[in-house]
Design a protein around this motif. Sequence first.
Motif, PDB file in Angstrom:
ATOM      1  N   GLN A 136      71.087  56.533  69.401  1.00  0.00           N
ATOM      2  CA  GLN A 136      71.959  57.715  69.215  1.00  0.00           C
ATOM      3  C   GLN A 136      73.617  57.168  69.304  1.00  0.00           C
ATOM      4  O   GLN A 136      74.230  57.859  68.745  1.00  0.00           O
ATOM      5  CB  GLN A 136      71.698  58.686  70.543  1.00  0.00           C
ATOM      6  CG  GLN A 136      72.467  58.227  71.882  1.00  0.00           C
ATOM      7  CD  GLN A 136      71.342  57.419  72.446  1.00  0.00           C
ATOM      8  OE1 GLN A 136      70.370  56.887  72.076  1.00  0.00           O
ATOM      9  NE2 GLN A 136      71.503  56.721  73.899  1.00  0.00           N
ATOM     10  N   PRO A 143      68.517  61.808  72.200  1.00  0.00           N
ATOM     11  CA  PRO A 143      69.445  62.463  71.559  1.00  0.00           C
ATOM     12  C   PRO A 143      70.620  62.846  72.155  1.00  0.00           C
ATOM     13  O   PRO A 143      70.657  63.369  73.346  1.00  0.00           O
ATOM     14  CB  PRO A 143      68.639  63.409  70.904  1.00  0.00           C
ATOM     15  CG  PRO A 143      67.184  63.064  70.955  1.00  0.00           C
ATOM     16  CD  PRO A 143      67.070  62.496  72.092  1.00  0.00           C
ATOM     17  N   GLN A 171      73.742  64.557  69.880  1.00  0.00           N
ATOM     18  CA  GLN A 171      74.391  65.336  69.035  1.00  0.00           C
ATOM     19  C   GLN A 171      73.466  65.526  67.836  1.00  0.00           C
ATOM     20  O   GLN A 171      72.974  64.550  67.273  1.00  0.00           O
ATOM     21  CB  GLN A 171      75.841  65.349  68.708  1.00  0.00           C
ATOM     22  CG  GLN A 171      76.525  65.231  69.993  1.00  0.00           C
ATOM     23  CD  GLN A 171      76.644  66.765  70.777  1.00  0.00           C
ATOM     24  OE1 GLN A 171      76.619  67.637  70.269  1.00  0.00           O
ATOM     25  NE2 GLN A 171      76.840  66.685  72.187  1.00  0.00           N
ATOM     26  N   ASP A 227      69.913  60.829  64.113  1.00  0.00           N
ATOM     27  CA  ASP A 227      69.356  62.225  64.181  1.00  0.00           C
ATOM     28  C   ASP A 227      69.307  62.588  62.730  1.00  0.00           C
ATOM     29  O   ASP A 227      68.273  63.313  62.093  1.00  0.00           O
ATOM     30  CB  ASP A 227      69.940  62.902  64.877  1.00  0.00           C
ATOM     31  CG  ASP A 227      69.231  63.093  66.332  1.00  0.00           C
ATOM     32  OD1 ASP A 227      68.416  63.731  66.733  1.00  0.00           O
ATOM     33  OD2 ASP A 227      69.724  62.182  67.179  1.00  0.00           O
ATOM     34  N   HIS A 250      68.529  68.062  78.635  1.00  0.00           N
ATOM     35  CA  HIS A 250      69.009  66.876  77.871  1.00  0.00           C
ATOM     36  C   HIS A 250      68.625  65.503  78.191  1.00  0.00           C
ATOM     37  O   HIS A 250      68.156  64.669  77.507  1.00  0.00           O
ATOM     38  CB  HIS A 250      70.663  66.901  77.796  1.00  0.00           C
ATOM     39  CG  HIS A 250      71.374  65.690  77.440  1.00  0.00           C
ATOM     40  ND1 HIS A 250      71.319  65.274  76.132  1.00  0.00           N
ATOM     41  CD2 HIS A 250      72.335  64.680  78.025  1.00  0.00           C
ATOM     42  CE1 HIS A 250      71.803  64.056  76.039  1.00  0.00           C
ATOM     43  NE2 HIS A 250      72.497  63.819  77.095  1.00  0.00           N
ATOM     44  N   TYR A 274      69.377  68.215  72.855  1.00  0.00           N
ATOM     45  CA  TYR A 274      71.166  67.766  72.517  1.00  0.00           C
ATOM     46  C   TYR A 274      71.636  68.239  73.698  1.00  0.00           C
ATOM     47  O   TYR A 274      71.469  69.211  74.348  1.00  0.00           O
ATOM     48  CB  TYR A 274      71.290  68.498  71.183  1.00  0.00           C
ATOM     49  CG  TYR A 274      70.399  67.965  69.875  1.00  0.00           C
ATOM     50  CD1 TYR A 274      70.772  66.680  69.695  1.00  0.00           C
ATOM     51  CD2 TYR A 274      70.306  68.962  68.983  1.00  0.00           C
ATOM     52  CE1 TYR A 274      70.242  66.103  68.262  1.00  0.00           C
ATOM     53  CE2 TYR A 274      69.534  68.315  67.919  1.00  0.00           C
ATOM     54  CZ  TYR A 274      69.449  67.005  67.711  1.00  0.00           C
ATOM     55  OH  TYR A 274      68.963  66.567  66.446  1.00  0.00           O
TER      56      TYR A 274
END
Length: 407
Positions: A126, A153, A155, A161, A207, A213
């Motif tokens: 990420q 993840p 964002q 992503d 998260h 996210y």
Amino acid sequence: MELEIDTPRWALPLLQPARYKGVWGGRASGKSHVMAENLVEAMVMDADLRAVCIREVQKSLKFSAKQLVEDKIKAMGVGHLFDVQAVEIKRKGGAGVCIFQGMQDHTADSIKSLEGFRIAWIEEAQALSDKSLRLLRPTMRAPGAEIWASWNPDQPDDAIDKFLRGQKPPEGAIVLRANWQDNPWLPDEIKAEIAHDWAGDPETYAHVWLGEYNTRSEAQIFAGRYKVDEFEPGDDWDGPYFGADWGFAQDPTILVKCWVMPDGRVAVEKESGKVGLDIDKTGDLWGQDIPEAQRATIRADSARPETISYMQRHGWKGITGVDKWKGSVEDGVEWLRTKGLLIHPRCQRAQREARLYRYKVNKAGDVLAQIEDAENHIWDAVRYALAPLIRARSQPETKTTTVVGMY
């Protein structure tokens, strides 16, 4: 040589060859352990295999996957096949090697040193920049070369992503999701941590442990104002109330059942609906998920009178268009924020929208008073269900004063 490796069921597709292999999700899923085991197995089977473990920034080997790879070599009983050195791991009996590098240390010229490598494992992917990903991809050009990525993840616009989970991922890519529920060897200590976050901090739980996210920000409308937990409505609870929001091609048609608790909080007990739900199928789905609603009053979005009329003619006589007023959205949202929310765990969409429903943010990062018209279908339905209570609070009765004068 034969190896017996305990592989979780979710990871079996990774055993097939593919140019790109990605595993994303929450912590404690075992993603990194599976990748490290697969790497060691590949080097055992091919004594000349060259592999690189990559992070965006790697200031020290203690922040790399080297220790994990070493641990897997020992656990798999293949230590006699490897020469573990200070900065790399060499394969005995061949030219194979595993090195550990940071992509920020590479330039367009220096990255060419990896051209003969056949596995590149990006850990904590990420954090990989778009520039680094663009440098790495064409460099892994050896026949059969593979690029692996494992990440939690952060964002949706992170490079990895967009590349592997975007609208057009590479053809043939194997991209899997793994969370703590998929880890059969999860220790009790971690289960306790997960239970703590699930009960007290839904944003952190989603998260950290589910790989959603990172949405925590001042723009979140219900941040810190909702809780996810099981409940049974009590005799002193006010309700139930039912509300409906009509969907379109890309929006869900929603029915909710909710209550007002003695402490004032709004409890969302049940939800039903989906995207692309045809009007002639709506009653069947609602009747399956919330059968008691068919005999109750349901306040629905009055913008679709033809839909309300159809539902009334087909067994849902209690549906009525809700009265709206100027500022009803803002009044309803503020009312719900003030009261607080309790969401039953089975209401998955309500949990998601509680995290993602937000105020608009300008380019300077300022949170505005305007509400984004997105991720709001559950909360629109809840507002409609409770509209009389919201309006009574936000629209106090007008007082009339009689003035006595002289004529």
